[in-house]
Design a protein around this motif. Structure first.
Motif, PDB file in Angstrom:
ATOM      1  N   VAL A  36      10.039   6.458 -11.470  1.00  0.00           N
ATOM      2  CA  VAL A  36       9.499   7.418 -10.145  1.00  0.00           C
ATOM      3  C   VAL A  36       8.118   7.744 -10.397  1.00  0.00           C
ATOM      4  O   VAL A  36       7.432   7.703  -9.099  1.00  0.00           O
ATOM      5  N   GLN A  37       7.670   7.956 -11.411  1.00  0.00           N
ATOM      6  CA  GLN A  37       6.280   8.641 -11.501  1.00  0.00           C
ATOM      7  C   GLN A  37       5.140   7.414 -11.192  1.00  0.00           C
ATOM      8  O   GLN A  37       4.474   7.532 -10.579  1.00  0.00           O
ATOM      9  N   ARG A  38       5.727   6.351 -11.529  1.00  0.00           N
ATOM     10  CA  ARG A  38       4.780   4.875 -11.408  1.00  0.00           C
ATOM     11  C   ARG A  38       4.721   4.831  -9.951  1.00  0.00           C
ATOM     12  O   ARG A  38       3.632   4.490  -9.418  1.00  0.00           O
ATOM     13  N   SER A  39       5.825   4.915  -9.364  1.00  0.00           N
ATOM     14  CA  SER A  39       5.848   4.554  -7.973  1.00  0.00           C
ATOM     15  C   SER A  39       5.188   5.544  -7.193  1.00  0.00           C
ATOM     16  O   SER A  39       4.572   5.238  -6.151  1.00  0.00           O
ATOM     17  N   SER A  40       5.471   6.989  -7.658  1.00  0.00           N
ATOM     18  CA  SER A  40       4.562   7.810  -7.012  1.00  0.00           C
ATOM     19  C   SER A  40       3.015   7.627  -7.087  1.00  0.00           C
ATOM     20  O   SER A  40       2.275   7.999  -6.145  1.00  0.00           O
ATOM     21  N   ARG A  41       2.568   7.314  -8.307  1.00  0.00           N
ATOM     22  CA  ARG A  41       1.353   6.943  -8.518  1.00  0.00           C
ATOM     23  C   ARG A  41       0.777   5.789  -7.576  1.00  0.00           C
ATOM     24  O   ARG A  41      -0.488   5.985  -6.901  1.00  0.00           O
ATOM     25  N   LYS A  79      -2.151   6.019  -4.590  1.00  0.00           N
ATOM     26  CA  LYS A  79      -3.122   5.019  -4.539  1.00  0.00           C
ATOM     27  C   LYS A  79      -3.341   4.600  -3.136  1.00  0.00           C
ATOM     28  O   LYS A  79      -4.242   4.303  -2.458  1.00  0.00           O
ATOM     29  N   LYS A  80      -2.129   3.857  -2.633  1.00  0.00           N
ATOM     30  CA  LYS A  80      -2.070   3.402  -1.365  1.00  0.00           C
ATOM     31  C   LYS A  80      -2.506   4.493  -0.234  1.00  0.00           C
ATOM     32  O   LYS A  80      -3.080   3.964   0.594  1.00  0.00           O
ATOM     33  N   GLU A  81      -2.009   5.556  -0.167  1.00  0.00           N
ATOM     34  CA  GLU A  81      -2.291   6.662   0.713  1.00  0.00           C
ATOM     35  C   GLU A  81      -3.932   6.889   0.642  1.00  0.00           C
ATOM     36  O   GLU A  81      -4.318   7.254   1.733  1.00  0.00           O
ATOM     37  N   GLU A 139      -9.088   6.519   3.127  1.00  0.00           N
ATOM     38  CA  GLU A 139     -10.357   6.236   3.076  1.00  0.00           C
ATOM     39  C   GLU A 139     -10.858   5.092   4.242  1.00  0.00           C
ATOM     40  O   GLU A 139     -11.870   5.223   5.030  1.00  0.00           O
ATOM     41  N   GLU A 140      -9.669   4.385   4.482  1.00  0.00           N
ATOM     42  CA  GLU A 140     -10.109   3.507   5.735  1.00  0.00           C
ATOM     43  C   GLU A 140      -9.998   4.241   6.914  1.00  0.00           C
ATOM     44  O   GLU A 140     -10.970   3.688   7.817  1.00  0.00           O
ATOM     45  N   LEU A 141      -9.037   5.361   7.123  1.00  0.00           N
ATOM     46  CA  LEU A 141      -9.092   6.007   8.461  1.00  0.00           C
ATOM     47  C   LEU A 141     -10.457   6.833   8.437  1.00  0.00           C
ATOM     48  O   LEU A 141     -11.066   6.700   9.451  1.00  0.00           O
TER      49      LEU A 141
END
Length: 169
Positions: free
Chosen positions: A98-103, A107-109, A114-116
């Motif tokens: 869960v922590q790995r997925s959250s990280r 990162k994706k967010e 940044e793209e926005l």
């Protein structure tokens, strides 16, 4: 590449935890102090589960609960310890995943944000350039009106009274 290896590692950890739990069961049965401790845990667990079952099935709850014999208590406690060990390992792996997925999602967010921001800045730059071009066009139109060159350039604002454009001479 890292994700498949990570998943393989967690699967291996789960698989290895079962023999470790079995070995813990065997060792727990032989140590005298630990044996006394686990017998008391097993007896407490037996009393709690028996009371819960009696309440669930609406049986008398004030009846004395007979304790387990020592061998059954040891086996029950050792089983409980083994299950707790496997459950703890599985829980730790779950928390890690869960922590790995959250990280990863964070990162994706961050990349999306940044793209926005880049797109907003580009949009503002383009709006500034459009406004600058609009002002320059107005200046050129004003200059053309003053110099009487409306008909030559066929500008938008030049001689549009009556809906006709001036024809070149």
């Amino acid at each position: 590449m890292v994700l498949p290896l990570l998943k393989l590692g967690t699967l291996a950890l789960k698989t290895l935890s079962k023999p470790v739990a079995a070995r813990l069961k065997r060792q727990a049965a032989y140590a005298p102090k630990f044996r006394n401790f686990i017998v008391s845990i097993a007896q407490a667990n037996h009393r709690i589960t028996t009371r819960m079952q009696r309440r669930i099935y609406s049986h008398a709850t004030d009846v004395e609960i007979r304790p387990l014999d020592e061998e059954k208590a040891v086996q029950a406690a050792v089983d409980l310890i083994g299950e707790l060990f496997v459950f703890t390992v599985a829980g730790a792996i779950l928390i890690f995943e869960v922590q790995r997925s959250s990280r990863s999602e964070a990162k994706k967010e961050e990349a999306r944000r940044e793209e926005l921001e880049t797109m907003k800045k580009r949009n503002e730059d383009l709006a500034t350039q459009v406004e600058l071009l609009r002002h320059k066009l107005e200046e050129v139109e004003q200059l053309a009106k003053r110099q009487g060159l409306n008909g030559i350039f066929k500008l938008k604002h030049a001689n549009t009274e009556g809906g006709k454009l001036a024809k070149p001479a």
